[in-house]
Write a protein that holds these residues in place. Structure first.
Motif, PDB file in Angstrom:
ATOM      1  N   UNK A 136     -12.099 -15.608   2.953  1.00  0.00           N
ATOM      2  CA  UNK A 136     -13.628 -14.616   2.642  1.00  0.00           C
ATOM      3  C   UNK A 136     -14.075 -13.594   3.854  1.00  0.00           C
ATOM      4  N   UNK A 137     -13.733 -13.300   4.969  1.00  0.00           N
ATOM      5  CA  UNK A 137     -13.629 -12.229   5.741  1.00  0.00           C
ATOM      6  C   UNK A 137     -13.129 -11.097   5.306  1.00  0.00           C
ATOM      7  N   UNK A 138     -11.942 -12.191   4.880  1.00  0.00           N
ATOM      8  CA  UNK A 138     -10.683 -10.459   4.708  1.00  0.00           C
ATOM      9  C   UNK A 138     -10.966 -10.159   2.724  1.00  0.00           C
ATOM     10  N   UNK A 139     -11.667 -10.688   2.489  1.00  0.00           N
ATOM     11  CA  UNK A 139     -12.662 -10.687   1.032  1.00  0.00           C
ATOM     12  C   UNK A 139     -13.335  -9.659   0.894  1.00  0.00           C
ATOM     13  N   UNK A 140     -13.944  -9.676   2.221  1.00  0.00           N
ATOM     14  CA  UNK A 140     -15.332  -8.834   2.447  1.00  0.00           C
ATOM     15  C   UNK A 140     -14.831  -7.596   3.364  1.00  0.00           C
ATOM     16  N   UNK A 141     -14.047  -7.676   3.666  1.00  0.00           N
ATOM     17  CA  UNK A 141     -13.449  -6.125   4.583  1.00  0.00           C
ATOM     18  C   UNK A 141     -12.493  -6.113   3.840  1.00  0.00           C
ATOM     19  N   UNK A 142     -11.515  -6.437   3.010  1.00  0.00           N
ATOM     20  CA  UNK A 142     -10.729  -5.396   1.872  1.00  0.00           C
ATOM     21  C   UNK A 142      -9.300  -5.148   2.708  1.00  0.00           C
ATOM     22  N   UNK A 143      -9.079  -5.648   2.938  1.00  0.00           N
ATOM     23  CA  UNK A 143      -7.716  -5.762   4.041  1.00  0.00           C
ATOM     24  C   UNK A 143      -6.476  -7.588   4.135  1.00  0.00           C
ATOM     25  N   UNK A 144      -5.340  -7.222   4.394  1.00  0.00           N
ATOM     26  CA  UNK A 144      -4.336  -8.420   3.819  1.00  0.00           C
ATOM     27  C   UNK A 144      -3.629  -8.684   5.193  1.00  0.00           C
ATOM     28  N   UNK A 145      -2.600  -8.400   5.183  1.00  0.00           N
ATOM     29  CA  UNK A 145      -1.583  -8.594   6.339  1.00  0.00           C
ATOM     30  C   UNK A 145      -2.131  -8.208   7.616  1.00  0.00           C
ATOM     31  N   UNK A 146      -2.524  -8.357   8.842  1.00  0.00           N
ATOM     32  CA  UNK A 146      -2.681  -7.465  10.385  1.00  0.00           C
ATOM     33  C   UNK A 146      -1.770  -7.159  11.041  1.00  0.00           C
ATOM     34  N   UNK A 147      -2.319  -6.400  11.701  1.00  0.00           N
ATOM     35  CA  UNK A 147      -1.104  -4.945  12.019  1.00  0.00           C
ATOM     36  C   UNK A 147      -0.923  -5.820  13.393  1.00  0.00           C
ATOM     37  N   UNK A 148      -1.740  -6.917  14.504  1.00  0.00           N
ATOM     38  CA  UNK A 148      -1.561  -8.240  15.335  1.00  0.00           C
ATOM     39  C   UNK A 148      -2.384  -8.864  15.466  1.00  0.00           C
ATOM     40  N   UNK A 149      -2.233 -10.275  16.010  1.00  0.00           N
ATOM     41  CA  UNK A 149      -2.464 -11.127  16.194  1.00  0.00           C
ATOM     42  C   UNK A 149      -2.481 -11.952  17.268  1.00  0.00           C
ATOM     43  N   UNK A 150      -3.702 -12.583  18.021  1.00  0.00           N
ATOM     44  CA  UNK A 150      -4.103 -12.620  18.947  1.00  0.00           C
ATOM     45  C   UNK A 150      -4.713 -14.182  19.624  1.00  0.00           C
ATOM     46  N   UNK A 151      -4.138 -15.181  19.841  1.00  0.00           N
ATOM     47  CA  UNK A 151      -4.557 -16.206  19.651  1.00  0.00           C
ATOM     48  C   UNK A 151      -4.537 -17.455  21.735  1.00  0.00           C
ATOM     49  N   UNK A 152      -5.417 -17.813  21.572  1.00  0.00           N
ATOM     50  CA  UNK A 152      -5.903 -19.148  21.994  1.00  0.00           C
ATOM     51  C   UNK A 152      -6.350 -19.964  21.921  1.00  0.00           C
ATOM     52  N   UNK A 153      -6.051 -21.062  23.075  1.00  0.00           N
ATOM     53  CA  UNK A 153      -7.307 -22.177  22.917  1.00  0.00           C
ATOM     54  C   UNK A 153      -6.231 -23.588  23.797  1.00  0.00           C
ATOM     55  N   UNK A 154      -6.206 -25.060  22.860  1.00  0.00           N
ATOM     56  CA  UNK A 154      -5.830 -25.918  23.720  1.00  0.00           C
ATOM     57  C   UNK A 154      -7.043 -27.226  23.560  1.00  0.00           C
ATOM     58  N   UNK A 155      -5.819 -28.314  24.193  1.00  0.00           N
ATOM     59  CA  UNK A 155      -6.643 -29.601  23.488  1.00  0.00           C
ATOM     60  C   UNK A 155      -6.985 -30.226  25.481  1.00  0.00           C
ATOM     61  N   UNK A 156      -9.045 -30.174  24.694  1.00  0.00           N
ATOM     62  CA  UNK A 156      -9.193 -30.385  25.760  1.00  0.00           C
ATOM     63  C   UNK A 156     -10.069 -31.700  25.730  1.00  0.00           C
ATOM     64  N   UNK A 271      -2.021 -13.742   0.293  1.00  0.00           N
ATOM     65  CA  UNK A 271      -2.240 -13.228   2.350  1.00  0.00           C
ATOM     66  C   UNK A 271      -3.198 -13.606   3.077  1.00  0.00           C
ATOM     67  N   UNK A 272      -4.075 -15.060   1.981  1.00  0.00           N
ATOM     68  CA  UNK A 272      -5.279 -15.842   3.267  1.00  0.00           C
ATOM     69  C   UNK A 272      -3.929 -16.836   4.022  1.00  0.00           C
ATOM     70  N   UNK A 273      -3.130 -17.180   2.910  1.00  0.00           N
ATOM     71  CA  UNK A 273      -2.214 -17.920   3.943  1.00  0.00           C
ATOM     72  C   UNK A 273      -0.789 -17.503   4.590  1.00  0.00           C
ATOM     73  N   UNK A 274      -0.722 -16.282   4.768  1.00  0.00           N
ATOM     74  CA  UNK A 274       0.609 -15.051   5.589  1.00  0.00           C
ATOM     75  C   UNK A 274      -0.710 -15.463   6.590  1.00  0.00           C
ATOM     76  N   UNK A 275      -2.071 -14.914   6.906  1.00  0.00           N
ATOM     77  CA  UNK A 275      -2.518 -14.360   7.747  1.00  0.00           C
ATOM     78  C   UNK A 275      -2.684 -15.425   8.944  1.00  0.00           C
ATOM     79  N   UNK A 276      -3.447 -17.017   8.644  1.00  0.00           N
ATOM     80  CA  UNK A 276      -3.839 -17.647   9.351  1.00  0.00           C
ATOM     81  C   UNK A 276      -2.310 -18.740  10.135  1.00  0.00           C
ATOM     82  N   UNK A 277      -1.334 -18.865   9.398  1.00  0.00           N
ATOM     83  CA  UNK A 277      -0.604 -19.402  10.129  1.00  0.00           C
ATOM     84  C   UNK A 277      -0.278 -18.713  11.711  1.00  0.00           C
ATOM     85  N   UNK A 278      -0.294 -17.276  11.557  1.00  0.00           N
ATOM     86  CA  UNK A 278      -0.031 -16.270  13.041  1.00  0.00           C
ATOM     87  C   UNK A 278      -0.795 -16.759  13.731  1.00  0.00           C
ATOM     88  N   UNK A 279      -2.135 -17.702  13.622  1.00  0.00           N
ATOM     89  CA  UNK A 279      -3.248 -17.592  14.530  1.00  0.00           C
ATOM     90  C   UNK A 279      -2.383 -19.086  15.442  1.00  0.00           C
TER      91      UNK A 279
END
Length: 279
Positions: A136-156, A271-279
């Motif tokens: 939904x964010x991609x749709x609203x912003x009109x973007x496709x593939x990102x230039x950079x992805x940063x991800x952090x987190x864990x199982x807590x 493209x939404x399924x191209x973006x998401x796995x990078x996270x």
């Protein structure tokens, strides 16, 4: 299975997560083009009239220059425990169910829902529920593939068989825009928010989007207007039924019968399924 169905001459309504990686997306797109059948992705909010109106008004400048989308999911999932080897239910073809994944013995904490949290079959919360709101964010912003992805987190939270982060933050950066994903699988976001949603920020205001409405706010935080869906949909239970399921599937059937584009053809939404796995 989606590709096999196309090879058999069938139109396909494919649920998410429809892939584990971008390469699988390209294989499905190539198959759809080869066999010339309708392929609809099961991301129901693409058929929400309120969301479509919001995206239209965003493109018309209602909140100025858009620069950020915030997607989130907030739940309190319990422990899935440690699985025990048990007999496969008579109603389940375990070999067929596993598809192309490496074969594993059947355990009592995998089927019918908890497979999402095992890497052999699932993709974690970000590709289970994040795929909806990030799209939904991609749709609203009109973007496709990102230039950079940063991800952090864990199982807590629990010492169990869950194999993905249960709390995660991801940032997708584009030329002059960004999308963030906040995933709280275990432990709800505070201060309290609805179970899921997306917020779109612009130079003149903010829009929040859910499966049930669209809200427009000024920069001062004052609510300007609300547009509700005619039929309500569930948001965080594991069934997730509601009006958008009916509308989205109806769009799929109408595309088959009458021709034309679906609300989320696989080629349009890949493209939404191209973006998401990078996270």
């Amino acid at each position: 299975m989606a590709i096999m169905a196309l090879q058999a001459g069938k139109h396909v309504y494919v649920e998410k997560p429809c892939s584990h990686n971008p390469h699988e997306n390209e294989l499905l797109v190539a198959a759809q083009r080869k066999y010339k059948k309708i392929v609809q992705m099961g991301n129901q909010q693409r058929s929400a009239q309120s969301s479509a109106l919001a995206v239209k008004e965003i493109k018309e400048g209602i909140i100025g220059n858009v620069y950020k989308g915030e997607a989130y999911y907030s739940a309190n999932r319990g422990s899935i425990g440690t699985g025990k080897l048990v007999d496969v239910p008579k109603t389940l073809n375990w070999d067929l169910w596993q598809g192309p994944a490496p074969r594993e013995a059947f355990r009592d904490n995998v089927h019918p829902y908890n497979w999402h949290w095992f890497k052999s079959w699932g993709t974690g919360e970000i590709h289970n529920n994040g795929t909806h709101e990030i799209d939904i964010c991609r749709w609203a912003l009109g973007v496709d593939l990102p230039n950079k992805v940063t991800s952090f987190g864990g199982k807590y939270t629990f010492d169990d068989d869950w194999q993905f982060p249960d709390n995660q933050e991801v940032t997708y950066q584009y030329d002059d825009k960004l999308i963030t994903w906040t995933g709280h699988s275990r432990g709800k976001i505070q201060p309290s928010q609805p179970g899921r949603g997306a917020s779109i920020y612009g130079s003149k205001g903010v829009i929040t989007l859910s499966r049930n409405n669209y809200k427009l706010f000024g920069l001062d935080g004052e609510l300007i207007k609300t547009v509700d869906e005619k039929v309500k949909s569930e948001t965080t239970n594991t069934v997730g039924g509601g009006g958008l399921d009916v509308t989205h599937i109806a769009n799929f059937f109408n595309a088959i019968r009458l021709g034309g584009e679906t609300k989320c053809s696989y080629r349009r939404c890949k493209y939404k399924h191209h973006d998401v796995p990078f996270g």
